[in-house]
Design an enzyme around this catalytic site. Structure first.
Site, short mmCIF file in Angstrom:
data_model
loop_
_atom_site.label_atom_id
_atom_site.label_comp_id
_atom_site.label_asym_id
_atom_site.label_seq_id
_atom_site.Cartn_x
_atom_site.Cartn_y
_atom_site.Cartn_z
N LEU A 166 18.05 10.15 -4.73
CA LEU A 166 17.73 9.43 -5.98
C LEU A 166 16.45 8.60 -5.92
CD1 LEU A 166 21.17 8.30 -7.48
CD2 LEU A 166 19.82 10.33 -7.98
N ASN A 182 19.55 20.09 -1.17
CA ASN A 182 18.62 18.96 -1.24
C ASN A 182 19.32 17.65 -0.93
OD1 ASN A 182 18.79 16.87 -3.61
ND2 ASN A 182 19.47 18.81 -4.50
N GLY A 231 24.39 24.36 -13.24
CA GLY A 231 24.75 24.88 -11.93
C GLY A 231 24.41 26.35 -11.79
N LYS A 285 28.25 13.12 -16.31
CA LYS A 285 27.95 14.26 -15.44
C LYS A 285 28.89 14.20 -14.24
CE LYS A 285 24.19 16.70 -13.10
NZ LYS A 285 22.75 16.76 -12.88
N SER A 333 18.56 17.11 -14.63
CA SER A 333 17.94 15.87 -14.14
C SER A 333 17.46 16.07 -12.70
CB SER A 333 18.96 14.73 -14.19
OG SER A 333 18.36 13.54 -13.72
N CYS A 388 26.23 12.32 -7.88
CA CYS A 388 25.21 12.65 -6.89
C CYS A 388 25.81 12.63 -5.50
CB CYS A 388 24.05 11.65 -6.95
SG CYS A 388 22.77 12.06 -5.74
N ASN A 428 25.07 9.77 -14.30
CA ASN A 428 25.17 10.59 -13.09
C ASN A 428 26.28 10.03 -12.21
OD1 ASN A 428 24.88 11.94 -10.71
ND2 ASN A 428 22.71 11.50 -10.42
C1 FMN Z 1 15.84 18.69 -6.01
C2 FMN Z 1 16.97 18.28 -6.89
C3 FMN Z 1 17.05 16.97 -7.36
C4 FMN Z 1 18.10 16.57 -8.18
N1 FMN Z 1 18.16 15.30 -8.65
C5 FMN Z 1 19.16 14.94 -9.50
C6 FMN Z 1 19.20 13.65 -10.09
O1 FMN Z 1 18.35 12.82 -9.84
N2 FMN Z 1 20.23 13.34 -10.93
C7 FMN Z 1 21.19 14.25 -11.25
O2 FMN Z 1 22.08 13.94 -12.05
N3 FMN Z 1 21.17 15.49 -10.73
C8 FMN Z 1 20.18 15.86 -9.86
N4 FMN Z 1 20.16 17.11 -9.36
C9 FMN Z 1 21.20 18.07 -9.75
C10 FMN Z 1 20.71 18.94 -10.89
O3 FMN Z 1 20.46 18.18 -12.04
C11 FMN Z 1 21.73 20.04 -11.22
O4 FMN Z 1 22.89 19.47 -11.77
C12 FMN Z 1 22.13 20.86 -10.00
O5 FMN Z 1 21.00 21.12 -9.21
C13 FMN Z 1 22.81 22.17 -10.36
O6 FMN Z 1 22.01 22.95 -11.19
P1 FMN Z 1 20.98 24.08 -10.69
O7 FMN Z 1 21.73 25.01 -9.78
O8 FMN Z 1 20.50 24.71 -11.95
O9 FMN Z 1 19.89 23.37 -9.96
C14 FMN Z 1 19.11 17.52 -8.52
C15 FMN Z 1 19.00 18.82 -8.06
C16 FMN Z 1 17.96 19.22 -7.26
C17 FMN Z 1 17.90 20.64 -6.78
#
Ligand code: FMN
Ligand code: FAD
Ligand code: FAD
Ligand code: FMN
Ligand code: FES
Ligand code: FES
Lengths: 243, 298, 298, 243
Positions: B78, B74, B241, B168, B29, B133, B130
């Site tokens: 939201l 980041n 992750g 989550k 997400s 966050c 979620n």
């Molecule tokens: C730019 C950015 C925006 C994100 N926005 C959300 C979000 O709106 N809701 C959410 O549940 N996770 C959000 N996440 C978390 C990601 O969904 C993910 O769980 C987290 O980045 C770890 O995975 P990754 O290392 O593959 O990015 C965000 C991550 C990034 C990097």
């Protein structure tokens, strides 16, 4: 995000900046940008993110970038034989609305998109003048690629002393202003040009993805909240920005 | 050729809470925009847009992203147009795949109402809550603060909808929180979100981004969280992750995950490559994704 | 030349709990062996050998280390010869720098007795309590589990010795634990240790190392922990986690750290380079290390 | 850990392995190793750790490594022009105690230290025979650098079918045995040689630092607990090991 590996066909110094050329067939609009990095496999961890650069020039077959070496990303690009690019990205300058003569203002590496912009305006028969602002004489070497451009340097060593705005004799004679440079310069251009003339600014914000996915490159807008400079920008009408 | 493609399809397919997914990959997400959907055709088994909240949220002021060693921090906050406009635009994400929606509220009531609203939308196959966050203060409530609050919020959402619910969770106290979410009726768990982190610009001597760390750097932390949670609950786990390669996907499935989310990696490479690395790996070891799950020798 | 060297010395020096350190760098416990001391001359402001425990510990079976993206996971299991043999060999670490010793016990009593024993040794300037090793089960007690247990163990150690005590905390719940350690009388806090993590070998389909993640990958997490703790306590903070370059050292000091530990980075580069990067940075910004501390504009 | 940048002077294939040569003046003992990686700045994050390799040969001025490409670290080494090395590390083979003829047994890339070991034994006038075991004929190409060596391949395509132990006609004629290869092979050598003859084994364990700092490269010993293979080893007397 899909990256394409391309070979660097030419690399030359321009003042204190570097110009890279590589084969890139297709359409590019002035003000659009690329995400670029030195080649790595399968991803580069060091640095991790690709970096945004405006198209400096594009003739339909060959693209060039002009950049300043600031940190790790640009240092590696500066010596890479192969680079990876994702492009063309973002919304560029709107060239349609003809309103007399145009002024193109660039500050520092912000001069980059003015080259392709000038080329396109010439093709469209739009009269325009180019004005460039630099920190000092060595950096101003990059002006050689802009014959006839007005120039200012902050240290006064070349051209008009001061910012690029000081190099413009009479801003009121222009019906449209296009500017690219550090955000404080853009804010000054917006203030100086005022609300009555078409003024388009190419902004610079830190980017994560470059394709609209991360919401990282937020720019505050007058209508409230933020928009993404990589998709809705990087070029904005001055009056749309909340700064 | 048709035969071979079919085979790859079965080889990659998984089932999550009764929902068949063509591939075990799901966009995390907040990391895939509708404008980029054209680039990812054939990669994902389901769609999952950025978290939606009851009211519009402007998000945090820039800078919002900063790079770190093998990762990024980041603090988007939201940003989203609120659930009503979100639903108006949802068709853009309807590309023939099961559609999951990520939801967050500031209060229990908001979570409940949101789930009811989303649950009533036929396009939506499942709701990801979620609860983790790191970039917003949830009206004083941190829903992932501990098992009691996790249980409470999941229970409220459970009552609000019959759709599958994924909780989550953050990695702090993840095992207890996972048990709580399961016992409150979550159908699956997404493990994990970003890790709280900070970046500083030493040259300007200013804090840059205070937010969540994601990307390759956090992979081994997420892998452990998934492994530990899979040992503690019965419901399926979705890994998230740092997943960066097809081998990483395999590792998460070996640790017990049923599906795996791709987030930050999709900013720096084509997720198609991740899928084809996974397919090559499966060819090499002679297994299907469904066989991988939890198949660690020990 | 002598004058210039002198200047660099003052420029780098810091004071930690009244102990003058020539440089703000300290080797992280468990990452510098006596056999390698010859390589690090001039780099560190104090010495800090691997954690010692009351009885000898054989450590965990191999594999004990595995590489990850920009980091490594280790599960050494506090291998050490026990405090008596440790003290017999301690002279090897006495290279004219303040000598800190890291201590861990399985029970409150062990912690107390160990601090008494170490406190009686004149060679030792301070004791770092390792309350945060992720690789050993401390007789059912996890000393970093929460503020209550942190407070209890620090209080016991405080009564056992008049020497300065540093409490080394994990990043989970770090702010509350930091406040507890401070109120129980810790003279400084070491923030943080490794992050729990797991690596899997997908080709052999086996878990490889279940242990703690260290190295560049965790830097932004440690930086945030240090920043948050510095905002919550009065005692000095020693940064630890992912420090890889001189700029990283500066970032930790800007976040509020008084001294900074170098661990995993010393496996992959010469820590002398880190010190000289720090010196160049100080030249560039025109500051001394002492001025850096907490000097973030905001 | 201090790494030294060196230029690769020669790179050639040896069977399926690669041999790299680089200038390295100084003393090296057979069985000692290097930590090596392709050059990176200031550290390489990808892969993060340097990799251990035995000295394959050393003539006082030029060192060589022989390695198999297994993963990312060796893949990068295989195409690097500049590498970084930390060396010489560890305790090598003890050559002192002369007890008749020596047998040198190598399995796979474990043949690496036998080259420099053979050279040194020859200099010392110690008679010795070399036996090499490989998976198959293509890998066995690396035996060309060991003229006169006995050979076995697991698939029977070259030399004696079986392991390196099968290539040794009569192990009892040797007063000392030196072996390097995968740990299961070393365990078999230990079992076969028995407790009565001098038997030294160069073991392979995952390493973090290579200089004794991390305690990562633990090897279980008969006296109880573990020792570090990078400082107390990588060469151990067979009877010291608890396997
Ligand atoms: C730019 C950015 C925006 C994100 N926005 C959300 C979000 O709106 N809701 C959410 O549940 N996770 C959000 N996440 C978390 C990601 O969904 C993910 O769980 C987290 O980045 C770890 O995975 P990754 O290392 O593959 O990015 C965000 C991550 C990034 C990097
Ligand atoms: C749409 C767009 C177009 C651009 N076009 C050009 C161009 O044509 N030529 C050019 O030289 N540069 C351009 N830039 C800036 C360029 O992206 C940065 O200089 C580059 O990312 C620096 O990378 P680095 O690894 O060398 O430096 P880093 O080590 O990442 O950073 C060095 C310093 O540069 C600053 N910085 C880093 N990233 C950014 C960023 N995205 N925006 C603003 N400041 C940043 C930071 O303050 C940092 O301290 C553009 C930026 C944007 C957003
Ligand atoms: C003292 C010592 C001397 C060695 N000498 C040689 C030599 O002369 N020539 C040679 O080719 N190899 C030698 N090795 C093995 C060599 O270090 C590994 O092949 C190398 O680290 C693999 O790195 P990679 O990045 O290519 O593979 P990776 O991607 O790191 O790993 C590929 C596979 O290799 C295995 N592996 C990785 N590291 C090690 C390790 N340290 N020990 C055992 N297995 C490992 C893992 O199972 C992994 O799945 C030696 C190892 C040691 C400890
Ligand atoms: C191989 C290894 C062994 C360690 N042993 C100890 C230890 O004995 N005691 C301790 O308090 N911390 C130990 N640590 C943790 C480090 O001291 C340090 O806090 C942690 O690694 C984070 O810092 P780094 O990223 O700079 O390595 C160890 C870390 C590593 C990598
Ligand atoms: S850089 Fe990711 S949305 Fe613009
Ligand atoms: S590899 Fe670190 S102690 Fe041997």
């Amino acid at each position: 995000m899909k990256f394409y590996g391309v070979s660097v066909e030419e690399r030359k110094a321009s003042g204190r900046y570097t110009v890279l050329r590589y084969r890139w067939p297709g359409l590019v609009e002035p003000g659009q940008f690329v995400m670029a990095r030195a080649v790595g496999w399968p991803v580069t961890l060091d640095p991790f993110l690709a970096r945004p650069f405006s198209f400096y020039d594009h003739d339909g077959e060959v693209a060039s970038l002009l950049f300043e070496v600031r940190g790790r990303g640009t240092a590696l690009l500066d010596r890479a034989h192969k680079i990876e690019v994702s492009a063309p990205l973002g919304c560029g300058f709107q060239l349609g609305s003809s309103s007399g003569k145009a002024a193109l203002l660039g500050g520092g590496v912000g001069i980059a998109p003015l080259k392709i912009l000038g080329r396109r305006l010439t093709e469209l028969g739009v009269p325009h003048d180019v004005f460039l602002g630099f920190a000092d004489a060595p950096t101003a070497g990059a002006a050689r690629d802009f014959p006839g451009a007005g120039m200012a340097t902050m240290d006064g060593s070349l051209g008009t002393p001061g910012t690029v705005l000081d190099a413009v004799p009479n801003l009121t004679e222009y019906g449209a202003v296009y500017a690219c440079g550090p955000n404080p310069m853009l804010a000054a251009v917006k203030r100086t040009v005022g609300p009555d003339r078409l003024c388009q600014l190419s902004v610079e914000e830190r980017m994560g993805c470059g394709n609209g996915s991360c919401n990282g490159c937020a720019v505050p807008v007058r209508s409230g909240g933020y928009v993404r400079s990589c998709v809705e920008g990087p070029v904005f009408r001055a009056e749309a920005l909340a700064w | 050729m048709v035969v071979r493609e079919r085979k790859t399809e079965t080889r990659l397919a998984v089932e999550l809470c009764g929902i068949p997914l063509r591939t075990p990959l799901i966009p995390a997400s907040g990391t895939l925009t509708k404008e980029a959907l054209g680039e990812v055709e054939g990669v994902y088994g389901a769609m999952l847009p950025k978290t939606t909240t009851p009211a519009p949220r402007a998000g945090n002021p820039p800078p919002r992203v900063a790079e770190t060693y093998a990762g990024m921090v980041n603090s988007i906050g939201l940003q989203n147009p609120g659930v009503e406009r979100f639903l108006e635009g949802l068709d853009a994400f309807d590309i023939g795949l099961p559609l999951f929606v990520s939801a967050a509220g500031d209060t229990l009531e908001e979570f409940g109402a949101l789930c009811e609203r989303l649950g009533a939308d036929e396009r939506i196959s499942a709701i990801e809550l979620n609860l983790s966050c790191p970039n917003v203060e949830c009206g004083g409530l941190t829903f992932c603060a501990g098992p009691a609050s996790v249980e409470e919020v999941v229970a409220v959402c459970r009552r609000a909808t019959g759709k599958p619910i994924f909780a989550k969770l953050t990695f702090e106290g993840v095992v207890e929180n996972a048990r709580a979410a399961e016992s409150a009726g979550a159908d699956a768990l997404t493990i994990m979100n970003t890790i709280p982190a900070l970046t500083i610009d030493a040259h300007r001597r200013e804090a840059l981004v205070r937010g969540g760390l994601s990307g390759p750097a956090i992979k081994p932390v997420a892998l452990r969280a998934v492994y530990d949670v899979c040992g503690a609950v019965e419901v399926p786990v979705i890994g998230s992750g740092g997943v960066t390669s097809g081998i990483d996907v395999a590792e998460f499935m070996l640790a017990g995950a049923t599906a795996v989310q791709i987030g930050t990696a999709s900013f720096v490479r084509d997720p198609k490559e991740i899928l084809s690395e996974l397919a090559s790996y499966l060819d090499k070891v002679g297994l299907d994704t469904a066989d991988l799950m939890g198949a660690l020798s020990s």
